[in-house]
Every structure is written in structure tokens, then in C-alpha cells.
Design a protein around this motif. Structure first.
Motif, mmCIF file in Angstrom:
data_model
loop_
_atom_site.group_PDB
_atom_site.id
_atom_site.type_symbol
_atom_site.label_atom_id
_atom_site.label_comp_id
_atom_site.label_asym_id
_atom_site.label_seq_id
_atom_site.Cartn_x
_atom_site.Cartn_y
_atom_site.Cartn_z
ATOM 1 N N GLY A 138 0.822 -1.210 0.000
ATOM 2 C CA GLY A 138 0.000 0.000 0.000
ATOM 3 C C GLY A 138 0.853 1.256 0.000
ATOM 4 O O GLY A 138 0.576 2.223 -0.732
ATOM 5 N N LYS B 51 4.371 -5.167 9.820
ATOM 6 C CA LYS B 51 5.123 -6.369 9.412
ATOM 7 C C LYS B 51 6.524 -6.006 8.946
ATOM 8 O O LYS B 51 7.451 -6.781 9.114
ATOM 9 C CB LYS B 51 4.373 -7.134 8.320
ATOM 10 C CG LYS B 51 3.215 -7.933 8.875
ATOM 11 C CD LYS B 51 2.623 -8.871 7.859
ATOM 12 C CE LYS B 51 1.410 -9.548 8.472
ATOM 13 N NZ LYS B 51 0.593 -10.240 7.455
ATOM 14 N N ILE C 274 -1.138 -13.644 10.612
ATOM 15 C CA ILE C 274 -0.858 -12.939 11.859
ATOM 16 C C ILE C 274 -1.906 -11.864 12.176
ATOM 17 O O ILE C 274 -1.637 -10.649 12.102
ATOM 18 C CB ILE C 274 0.568 -12.345 11.897
ATOM 19 C CG1 ILE C 274 1.563 -13.279 11.192
ATOM 20 C CG2 ILE C 274 0.965 -12.028 13.306
ATOM 21 C CD1 ILE C 274 2.633 -13.903 11.984
HETATM 22 P P1 FDA Z 1 0.727 -6.189 4.896
HETATM 23 O O1 FDA Z 1 0.122 -7.250 5.733
HETATM 24 O O2 FDA Z 1 2.146 -5.835 5.118
HETATM 25 O O3 FDA Z 1 -0.097 -4.842 5.014
HETATM 26 C C1 FDA Z 1 -1.488 -4.820 5.029
HETATM 27 C C2 FDA Z 1 -1.931 -3.628 5.834
HETATM 28 O O4 FDA Z 1 -3.350 -3.565 5.779
HETATM 29 C C3 FDA Z 1 -1.550 -3.754 7.300
HETATM 30 O O5 FDA Z 1 -0.978 -2.552 7.747
HETATM 31 C C4 FDA Z 1 -2.879 -4.042 7.978
HETATM 32 O O6 FDA Z 1 -2.937 -3.569 9.307
HETATM 33 C C5 FDA Z 1 -3.844 -3.316 7.071
HETATM 34 N N1 FDA Z 1 -5.199 -3.839 7.198
HETATM 35 C C6 FDA Z 1 -5.602 -5.127 7.241
HETATM 36 N N2 FDA Z 1 -6.918 -5.199 7.416
HETATM 37 C C7 FDA Z 1 -7.377 -3.919 7.467
HETATM 38 C C8 FDA Z 1 -8.650 -3.356 7.665
HETATM 39 N N3 FDA Z 1 -9.745 -4.129 7.845
HETATM 40 N N4 FDA Z 1 -8.762 -2.018 7.655
HETATM 41 C C9 FDA Z 1 -7.668 -1.231 7.464
HETATM 42 N N5 FDA Z 1 -6.429 -1.704 7.311
HETATM 43 C C10 FDA Z 1 -6.285 -3.055 7.310
HETATM 44 N N6 FDA Z 1 8.674 -10.984 3.647
HETATM 45 C C11 FDA Z 1 9.880 -10.736 3.078
HETATM 46 O O7 FDA Z 1 9.961 -10.595 1.860
HETATM 47 N N7 FDA Z 1 10.991 -10.619 3.874
HETATM 48 C C12 FDA Z 1 10.943 -10.736 5.221
HETATM 49 O O8 FDA Z 1 11.959 -10.552 5.911
HETATM 50 C C13 FDA Z 1 9.693 -11.059 5.823
HETATM 51 N N8 FDA Z 1 9.593 -11.267 7.155
HETATM 52 C C14 FDA Z 1 8.364 -11.510 7.703
HETATM 53 C C15 FDA Z 1 8.278 -11.741 9.090
HETATM 54 C C16 FDA Z 1 7.032 -11.971 9.665
HETATM 55 C C17 FDA Z 1 6.951 -12.264 11.135
HETATM 56 C C18 FDA Z 1 5.876 -11.952 8.864
HETATM 57 C C19 FDA Z 1 4.518 -12.161 9.465
HETATM 58 C C20 FDA Z 1 5.964 -11.743 7.500
HETATM 59 C C21 FDA Z 1 7.211 -11.543 6.904
HETATM 60 N N9 FDA Z 1 7.323 -11.352 5.540
HETATM 61 C C22 FDA Z 1 8.568 -11.134 4.989
HETATM 62 C C23 FDA Z 1 6.142 -11.305 4.666
HETATM 63 C C24 FDA Z 1 5.800 -9.834 4.401
HETATM 64 O O9 FDA Z 1 5.706 -9.162 5.639
HETATM 65 C C25 FDA Z 1 4.462 -9.725 3.653
HETATM 66 O O10 FDA Z 1 4.486 -10.522 2.513
HETATM 67 C C26 FDA Z 1 4.221 -8.268 3.262
HETATM 68 O O11 FDA Z 1 4.158 -7.480 4.428
HETATM 69 C C27 FDA Z 1 2.932 -8.126 2.467
HETATM 70 O O12 FDA Z 1 2.718 -6.761 2.255
HETATM 71 P P2 FDA Z 1 1.235 -6.202 2.081
HETATM 72 O O13 FDA Z 1 1.379 -4.730 2.070
HETATM 73 O O14 FDA Z 1 0.569 -6.886 0.969
HETATM 74 O O15 FDA Z 1 0.476 -6.662 3.390
#
Ligand code: FDA
Length: 396
Positions: free
Chosen positions: A20, A46, A168
Motif C-alpha cells: 500500500g 510487518k 498474523i
Molecule cells: P501487509 O500485511 O504488510 O499490510 C497490510 C496492511 O493492511 C496492514 O498494515 C494491515 O494492518 C492493514 N489492514 C488489514 N486489514 C485492514 C482493515 N480491515 N482495515 C484497514 N487496514 C487493514 N517478507 C519478506 O519478503 N521478507 C521478510 O523478511 C519477511 N519477514 C516476515 C516476518 C514476519 C513475522 C511476517 C509475518 C511476515 C514476513 N514477511 C517477509 C512477509 C511480508 O511481511 C508480507 O508478505 C508483506 O508485508 C505483504 O505486504 P502487504 O502490504 O501486501 O500486506
């Protein structure tokens, strides 16, 4: 008068995560009026905890075959237009130091917050409005997208779904992107936890859980897919990079096969040990090639209690086969609470691979983990977030 907001923008982005923020900064710097709505009280949670706090932000080996999707070629276009070199150029401008760890994985030298700060600074340079603590109550489409939150109504001709998958919930995952996609008639490929530890089943020998903390290099396969990395025994089953990788391909009931001596011809090694160390027992010999605690369990089980000099070829063949192909059917994964990513999501066949726009709903875009593109472990998922975010931000 309620005192609530009623504002118009060119683009509304739902979710202030990696994808985003990248879409928002790209569109904002193109002169679009962009609003980002996030329900957490901070953006990019994240990002902050990723890569053990050092953010594995991309991988030098990004290519479409390292992403899982029921539409395997979809990711190619966006990945070709935003490469690891493009992201490195961005972080160089922000003087963020980085290093390659292994397998092309690039990490920050310092805290992951540097990546988030960079994205927020770039958003500010594009005059992006970022609103936190916004509970999205309703989204309607009447030619324009009308988003109602607890704080008011915002509308725009373009809406970008960037609110991630189901992984998560504690960090903010809600499944909103999938729900909105369905509301607008876009199909969703059944989501499942990915990059997740696996639990061992009831049929598993008890020693497996007794080995909690032991780690070794393995080659694990599930059907035709295989990964060669470390496996870690946990108190509930198995984890470590090899298992996280294969978990994204594993579905309930499928068998995993683990080669515990991936770099060795086990039969030849055992035969050689029989002649070179005829008085030694199985545990002592195996412990030269694997952690001692594991060798002490496997040795007696596979090679009996006689010294090596008494081992028959038949015994060695059986032991070698077991070491090269330990098969198991995990009982379950640890679920979304522990999954780094969500496999599945908004069906990419409903999206343009160039712009991420829904083919049947002009103005609606979906990016990042919300869509059915899931990277391997090692920086691929962030790279997909950057590349798909850039594609949508350029197109809106
Ligand atoms: P992301 O989940 O980051 O963002 C979505 C956003 O939407 C969040 O801020 C959320 O709060 C918001 N949201 C959700 N529902 C909502 C609602 N109803 N209303 C308003 N807002 C809402 N990948 C990698 O390449 N290298 C790495 O080192 C890591 N390490 C890692 C560690 C851990 C512990 C996790 C859980 C994941 C990783 N990842 C990773 C994966 C990586 O974090 C993930 O693929 C990306 O954050 C995805 O990015 P997005 O922006 O699509 O989703």
C-alpha cells in the motif's frame, strides 16, 4: 452536523503495509491526490518485525518461478518492471546500508524501521494523506468508490486493495481485501497459511518432539517440489527454512520426504564407516554427519546395537534408505497465527498483470499479499509487494 470528514481524492489505498505504501508513494509522486486508510495505530507493522528486525527487503534471484500462484505467469510483468536493482536504487537514495546474507537474500544492516521511514518519507514527498486508526465500515461503488470509516466518508475514482492476507491477525490481518474482492465479484483462490511451521502427526515417533531445538541441513520434498535448507525440530513438530518453504506447497494429507544426509551417498558412507571404524556403534558414526542428539536416536533404531564391523549390507541398505527418505504426513500447520504469508487470495485471472486493475471493475486494484501470488522465503514477498504496488501506483 456530525463533524465527520467527507473528502475526495484521486486514489484511496486500503492498508498501509509494504504494498500500500509503495502504491501510494508512486501515485502521489505522479501528482495524484492519495489517501491511505489503515486500521492499526501505526503503518507497516510487518515491515518492522520482518527478517528478525532487519527486513529481508528483496532477493537478487527474483523471478516468477519463485512465486506460487494458480496463474503462474501473472507476476512476470510487474516483476520485470520493478527489479531488485530498482529497490536498491531507492534505498541508496535514503542511505540505507544493506548486506547479502545467503541465497541472494538482502537485509538492512540496521533496524528494519529504516525501510518504513523511507517509504513514509517518499509518501510525504508525494503529499500522500495517511490516516491511522481507521475502521473501514463500508465500501460502495457508484461510479466512484465511497469508503466509510468511523471518522467519515472518502471517495475516489480508484481504490487499491492493499490490506494483505490472513497471516498474523495479531499484527492487523483481517481478510478485508478478500471480502471486498468477493463483494465486487472477483473470485478468491482458497487461502491457506504459508511459510509456516508444521505439526507432526499422531503416527510420528515420540522422539521427533524430544529433539526440540535440533537443527540440520536437509532436502525436503513434497511431490516434485524440493528445498535444500535447514530443518529445525520444535516441541510440536518441524520448522526452519526448509520446512517453511515446503509448507507453502503442502496441503493436508500430503506426504513429505526428508533427506537427512542431502550431501552424502548414505549407503557408501555407511559401508566405508563399517570398514574404517568397525568397533564404533551407529550413534557414534551418524554423529559425524548429523547433530549428536539426532544420531543417538537414529543410530540404535536404524543400525541396531551391534558394532559397525557386524553390519550386513542389507541392514545398511535399509538404514541408508531411511536416512535419505524419512517420510511423514504432518497433521496440520501452525495456522495463520504463525504463518509469514497467506497462500492464495484474490484470483489474478481477474486482474490485469500490467496494472493490477480488476478487469471487470475499472478503478479497482489489488496488490501485495492480498492477491494470489506468494513468494518463497527470502525477501520474495516484500519484492512482490514493491513490484505490484509500483504497477498499481503507476497505473491509477
Ligand atoms: P501487509 O500485511 O504488510 O499490510 C497490510 C496492511 O493492511 C496492514 O498494515 C494491515 O494492518 C492493514 N489492514 C488489514 N486489514 C485492514 C482493515 N480491515 N482495515 C484497514 N487496514 C487493514 N517478507 C519478506 O519478503 N521478507 C521478510 O523478511 C519477511 N519477514 C516476515 C516476518 C514476519 C513475522 C511476517 C509475518 C511476515 C514476513 N514477511 C517477509 C512477509 C511480508 O511481511 C508480507 O508478505 C508483506 O508485508 C505483504 O505486504 P502487504 O502490504 O501486501 O500486506
Amino acid at each position: 452536523m456530525t463533524g465527520k470528514r467527507n473528502e475526495a481524492f484521486d486514489v484511496i489505498v486500503l492498508g498501509a503495509g509494504a504494498a500500500g505504501l509503495m502504491a501510494a508513494l508512486t501515485a502521489g509522486q505522479r501528482g495524484k491526490r492519495v489517501l491511505v486508510l489503515e486500521h492499526n495505530d501505526e503503518p507497516g507493522r510487518k515491515i518492522l518485525i520482518s527478517g528478525g528486525g532487519r527486513c529481508n527487503f528483496t532477493n537478487l534471484h527474483v523471478e516468477a518461478r519463485r512465486f506460487i500462484s494458480s496463474n503462474p505467469h501473472f507476476a512476470r510483468s510487474a516483476l520485470a518492471r520493478f527489479t531488485p536493482a530498482d529497490f536498491l536504487e531507492l534505498i541508496a537514495r535514503h542511505r540505507i546500508a544493506w548486506h547479502e546474507k545467503t541465497l541472494g537474500q538482502l537485509f538492512c544492516d540496521g533496524p528494519a524501521r529504516a525501510i518504513l521511514t523511507m517509504l513514509l518519507d517518499e509518501c510525504a514527498a508525494g503529499d500522500v494523506a495517511l490516516r491511522l486508526n481507521e475502521t473501514i465500515q463500508d465500501v460502495q461503488h457508484n461510479g466512484r468508490f465511497v469508503v466509510t470509516t468511523g471518522n467519515g466518508v472518502s471517495e475516489a475514482p480508484a481504490l487499491i486493495l492493499a490490506c494483505g492476507g490472513l497471516s498474523i491477525p495479531k499484527l492487523g490481518a483481517t481478510g478485508l481485501a478478500h471480502r471486498l474482492a468477493r463483494q465486487f465479484g472477483l473470485p478468491v483462490v482458497s487461502p491457506a497459511p504459508g511459510l509456516v511451521p508444521l505439526r507432526t502427526g499422531d503416527d510420528m515417533p515420540e522422539w521427533v518432539t524430544g529433539l526440540s531445538g535440533v537443527s540440520l541441513p536437509v532436502r525436503v520434498s513434497c511431490g516434485k517440489i524440493a528445498f535444500e535448507e535447514a530443518m529445525l525440530f520444535t516441541h510440536r513438530g518441524i520448522s526452519g527454512p526448509a520446512i517453511l518453504q515446503i509448507s507453502s506447497y503442502w496441503t493436508s494429507g500430503k506426504t513429505l520426504s526428508v533427506d537427512l544426509l542431502p550431501d552424502r551417498d548414505a549407503f557408501a558412507c555407511l559401508r566405508q564407516a563399517r570398514s574404517a571404524r568397525s568397533r564404533a556403534h551407529g550413534a557414534a558414526i551418524l554423529s559425524e554427519w548429523m547433530p549428536r542428539r539426532l544420531a543417538e536416536i537414529l543410530g540404535p533404531g536404524l543400525l541396531g546395537d551391534k558394532a559397525a564391523g557386524e553390519w550386513s549390507d542389507r541392514l545398511l541398505r535399509g538404514a541408508a534408505a531411511a536416512l535419505k527418505s524419512w517420510t511423514m504426513i504432518p497433521s496440520a500447520s501452525e495456522g495463520y497465527a504463525k504463518a509469514e504469508v497467506t497462500v492464495g487470495g484474490i484470483d489474478t485471472r481477474a486482474l490485469s498483470s500490467r496494472s493490477m486493475e480488476a478487469i471487470a471493475v475499472p478503478g479497482l486494484y489489488a496488490i501485495g499479499e492480498a492477491v494470489d501470488v506468494t513468494g518463497w522465503l527470502g525477501g520474495y514477498n516484500f519484492h512482490w509487494a514493491w513490484a505490484s504496488g509500483r504497477a498499481a501506483g503507476d497505473a491509477v
